[in-house]
Write a protein that holds these residues in place. Structure first.
Motif, PDB file in Angstrom:
ATOM      1  N   GLY A   5       0.810  -1.199   0.000  1.00  0.00           N
ATOM      2  CA  GLY A   5       0.000   0.000   0.000  1.00  0.00           C
ATOM      3  C   GLY A   5       0.849   1.256   0.000  1.00  0.00           C
ATOM      4  O   GLY A   5       2.031   1.240  -0.307  1.00  0.00           O
ATOM      5  N   LYS A   6       0.218   2.337   0.362  1.00  0.00           N
ATOM      6  CA  LYS A   6       0.837   3.659   0.396  1.00  0.00           C
ATOM      7  C   LYS A   6       0.475   4.343   1.705  1.00  0.00           C
ATOM      8  O   LYS A   6      -0.470   3.942   2.400  1.00  0.00           O
ATOM      9  N   LEU A   7       1.206   5.416   2.016  1.00  0.00           N
ATOM     10  CA  LEU A   7       0.937   6.200   3.221  1.00  0.00           C
ATOM     11  C   LEU A   7      -0.115   7.278   2.983  1.00  0.00           C
ATOM     12  O   LEU A   7      -0.817   7.680   3.910  1.00  0.00           O
ATOM     13  N   ASP A   8      -0.210   7.770   1.750  1.00  0.00           N
ATOM     14  CA  ASP A   8      -1.108   8.884   1.416  1.00  0.00           C
ATOM     15  C   ASP A   8      -2.071   8.471   0.312  1.00  0.00           C
ATOM     16  O   ASP A   8      -1.654   7.899  -0.699  1.00  0.00           O
ATOM     17  N   TRP A   9      -3.355   8.785   0.519  1.00  0.00           N
ATOM     18  CA  TRP A   9      -4.406   8.433  -0.425  1.00  0.00           C
ATOM     19  C   TRP A   9      -5.366   9.616  -0.573  1.00  0.00           C
ATOM     20  O   TRP A   9      -5.512  10.417   0.351  1.00  0.00           O
ATOM     21  N   ARG A  94      -4.140  10.039   5.385  1.00  0.00           N
ATOM     22  CA  ARG A  94      -2.719   9.840   5.680  1.00  0.00           C
ATOM     23  C   ARG A  94      -2.596   8.743   6.727  1.00  0.00           C
ATOM     24  O   ARG A  94      -3.326   8.728   7.708  1.00  0.00           O
ATOM     25  N   PRO A  98       1.941   1.671   5.506  1.00  0.00           N
ATOM     26  CA  PRO A  98       1.287   1.504   4.208  1.00  0.00           C
ATOM     27  C   PRO A  98      -0.049   0.758   4.346  1.00  0.00           C
ATOM     28  O   PRO A  98      -0.132  -0.253   5.040  1.00  0.00           O
ATOM     29  N   VAL A 100      -3.984  -0.004   1.934  1.00  0.00           N
ATOM     30  CA  VAL A 100      -4.686   0.053   0.653  1.00  0.00           C
ATOM     31  C   VAL A 100      -6.092   0.568   0.932  1.00  0.00           C
ATOM     32  O   VAL A 100      -6.743   0.113   1.890  1.00  0.00           O
ATOM     33  N   PRO A 122      -3.505   6.526  -4.960  1.00  0.00           N
ATOM     34  CA  PRO A 122      -2.357   6.363  -4.071  1.00  0.00           C
ATOM     35  C   PRO A 122      -1.287   7.393  -4.397  1.00  0.00           C
ATOM     36  O   PRO A 122      -0.759   7.417  -5.495  1.00  0.00           O
ATOM     37  N   ALA A 123      -0.965   8.271  -3.460  1.00  0.00           N
ATOM     38  CA  ALA A 123       0.037   9.304  -3.688  1.00  0.00           C
ATOM     39  C   ALA A 123       1.410   8.807  -3.251  1.00  0.00           C
ATOM     40  O   ALA A 123       1.517   8.022  -2.315  1.00  0.00           O
ATOM     41  N   ASP A 124       2.440   9.239  -3.938  1.00  0.00           N
ATOM     42  CA  ASP A 124       3.812   8.880  -3.566  1.00  0.00           C
ATOM     43  C   ASP A 124       4.431   9.966  -2.707  1.00  0.00           C
ATOM     44  O   ASP A 124       4.128  11.100  -2.817  1.00  0.00           O
TER      45      ASP A 124
END
Length: 124
Positions: A5-9, A94, A98, A100, A122-124
């Motif tokens: 997953g990511k930290l920021d969505w 945020r 990580p 999803v 999903p932001a990097d």
């Protein structure tokens, strides 16, 4: 288990319909996010709601236990302020680990109910 997953969505197409039919709360019109945490630690997420023509509202804080899924109705976010019905909004999420995130909407304002879902951005 591997963290995915990511930290920021984010998602920009939020709008909780005002009208609902059927039994409450199961058939209330609502927007929802599903948060998947595959990590070995609790995910602490912060949610911020953006409207047209006003400052963002937040921080809404929610925890998702390690290696769990949690579904969160946007309608249930009331502290620091209830999310407004029948208004366009966007959402930034945020997380400390990580995750999803999937966004969905259930519109029950007419006899034929409608459900839709999509992945959040999903932001990097």
């Amino acid at each position: 288990m591997r963290k995915i997953g990511k930290l920021d969505w984010a998602f920009s197409g939020g709008r909780i319909p005002f009208e609902s039919t059927g039994e409450e709360p199961k058939f209330n019109s609502h927007d929802k996010i599903a948060v998947l945490n595959t990590s070995g630690e609790t995910a602490e997420i912060e949610i911020f709601i953006f409207y047209e023509g006003r400052e963002p509202v937040g921080t809404f804080e929610v925890e998702i236990k390690a290696q769990r899924l949690r579904k969160i109705r946007i309608n249930d976010l009331i502290d620091p302020e209830a999310v407004r019905l029948d208004r366009n909004y966007g959402c930034y999420i945020r997380s400390n680990v990580p995750v999803v995130i999937q966004f969905s909407r259930m519109h029950t304002g007419q006899n034929a109910n409608a459900i839709m879902g999509t992945m959040a951005f999903p932001a990097d």
